[in-house]
Design an enzyme around this catalytic site. Sequence first.
Site, PDB file in Angstrom:
ATOM      1  N   PHE A  95     -12.945  -3.322   0.139  1.00 46.93           N
ATOM      2  CA  PHE A  95     -13.827  -2.393  -0.569  1.00 46.93           C
ATOM      3  C   PHE A  95     -15.222  -2.436   0.048  1.00 46.93           C
ATOM      4  CE2 PHE A  95     -11.065  -3.267  -4.515  1.00 46.93           C
ATOM      5  CZ  PHE A  95     -10.177  -2.267  -4.153  1.00 46.93           C
ATOM      6  N   PRO A  96     -15.333  -2.266   1.379  1.00 50.77           N
ATOM      7  CA  PRO A  96     -16.619  -2.474   2.057  1.00 50.77           C
ATOM      8  C   PRO A  96     -17.692  -1.483   1.662  1.00 50.77           C
ATOM      9  CG  PRO A  96     -15.041  -1.455   3.549  1.00 50.77           C
ATOM     10  CD  PRO A  96     -14.271  -1.859   2.329  1.00 50.77           C
ATOM     11  N   LEU A  97     -17.343  -0.326   1.121  1.00 57.00           N
ATOM     12  CA  LEU A  97     -18.375   0.631   0.752  1.00 57.00           C
ATOM     13  C   LEU A  97     -19.113   0.204  -0.505  1.00 57.00           C
ATOM     14  CD1 LEU A  97     -16.909   4.097   1.729  1.00 57.00           C
ATOM     15  CD2 LEU A  97     -18.430   2.588   2.973  1.00 57.00           C
ATOM     16  N   GLY A  98     -18.709  -0.953  -1.071  1.00 53.23           N
ATOM     17  CA  GLY A  98     -19.528  -1.563  -2.098  1.00 53.23           C
ATOM     18  C   GLY A  98     -20.797  -2.143  -1.504  1.00 53.23           C
ATOM     19  N   GLY A  99     -20.798  -2.335  -0.171  1.00 54.87           N
ATOM     20  CA  GLY A  99     -21.989  -2.849   0.501  1.00 54.87           C
ATOM     21  C   GLY A  99     -22.427  -4.185  -0.048  1.00 54.87           C
ATOM     22  N   PRO A 109     -22.758  -5.684  -5.606  1.00 54.94           N
ATOM     23  CA  PRO A 109     -22.909  -4.579  -4.659  1.00 54.94           C
ATOM     24  C   PRO A 109     -24.364  -4.234  -4.387  1.00 54.94           C
ATOM     25  CG  PRO A 109     -21.260  -4.076  -6.313  1.00 54.94           C
ATOM     26  CD  PRO A 109     -21.950  -5.334  -6.757  1.00 54.94           C
ATOM     27  N   LEU A 110     -24.590  -3.646  -3.252  1.00 54.40           N
ATOM     28  CA  LEU A 110     -25.925  -3.226  -2.851  1.00 54.40           C
ATOM     29  C   LEU A 110     -26.504  -2.249  -3.869  1.00 54.40           C
ATOM     30  CD1 LEU A 110     -27.983  -3.291  -0.488  1.00 54.40           C
ATOM     31  CD2 LEU A 110     -26.740  -1.367   0.486  1.00 54.40           C
ATOM     32  N   TYR A 141       0.855  -1.182   0.000  1.00 52.43           N
ATOM     33  CA  TYR A 141       0.000   0.000   0.000  1.00 52.43           C
ATOM     34  C   TYR A 141       0.892   1.234   0.000  1.00 52.43           C
ATOM     35  CZ  TYR A 141      -4.226  -2.669   1.285  1.00 52.43           C
ATOM     36  OH  TYR A 141      -5.293  -3.527   1.313  1.00 52.43           O
TER      37      TYR A 141
END
Length: 285
Positions: free
Chosen positions: A210-214, A220-221, A63
């Site tokens: 990439f959790p904001l992909g839900g 994805p949500l 990273y």
Amino acid sequence: MSVMTIKTFSLGGELTINRLGLGAMRLAMGTFAGPARDPKTGIAVLRRAVELGVNHIDTAGFYGRDAVWANELIRTALTPYRDDLVIATKVGPLPGPNGVPSGQATADQLRGLVEADLRCLGLDRLDLVYLRVGGMTGPGDESIAERFAVLAELRAEGLIRHLGVSNVDAAQLAEARAIAPVAAVQNRHTGDMGLLAESEEAGIAYVPYFPLGGGVGSGPLDAKRIGQVAARLGATTAQVAIAFLLATSPTVLAIPGTGSLAHLEENLAANDLSLSDENLSDLRG
């Protein structure tokens, strides 16, 4: 007690961490292609995160970009480390000429990568190390036994406390568990409900990257559904996505990443967002 009210998870049955943590990739760069971010901002984000209760930081030796690297920012910002802080790292991907981690380390290279993380972070032992396998897409059919066995040896030597696997399918998880205990799985999202259920039953953390992909179901949500619930609650779509992820299972940990203080505080506020049964039903469609 509902899943939403369970704020902590016992990693490996012994390290109590808050289920909402911080992903470190965006501290150093917006994308793997760059550009590098101002290191002062990354340091400020890390310090504020810990002030707000984050005690689980997910990072990796790859990273970074140019002279800015997440592990060095973590060491600069947070040493001496708090006793309850858990730092997770991952090894396996090797950056190509353009900075994108397009290569894969061999079993013989893994020890060097783990030792490099120890040096950069200023630690004698890493709390959690994932073996990240495959490319930038989903899990493949390759065997991970030889590489995971190397990390198991390093755990036996005391250089690693707990082991994880990333970007794996059920067969690869079984392969790893036959060699040594697995404390965490880090996959793209919660789309593989069978793997999530197995993790929950075994007390293994499930940590979507990439959790904001839900992520739910096969992708994805739905943006429309999440927008409707966010408007109803007076929350941001990111907050609803994080809260929904945490509501999926008590074994799920969220590690949203950001290089912005404002976004950090917005994301962490999701910890106090309550989703009713009606909201959860609407999100699931």
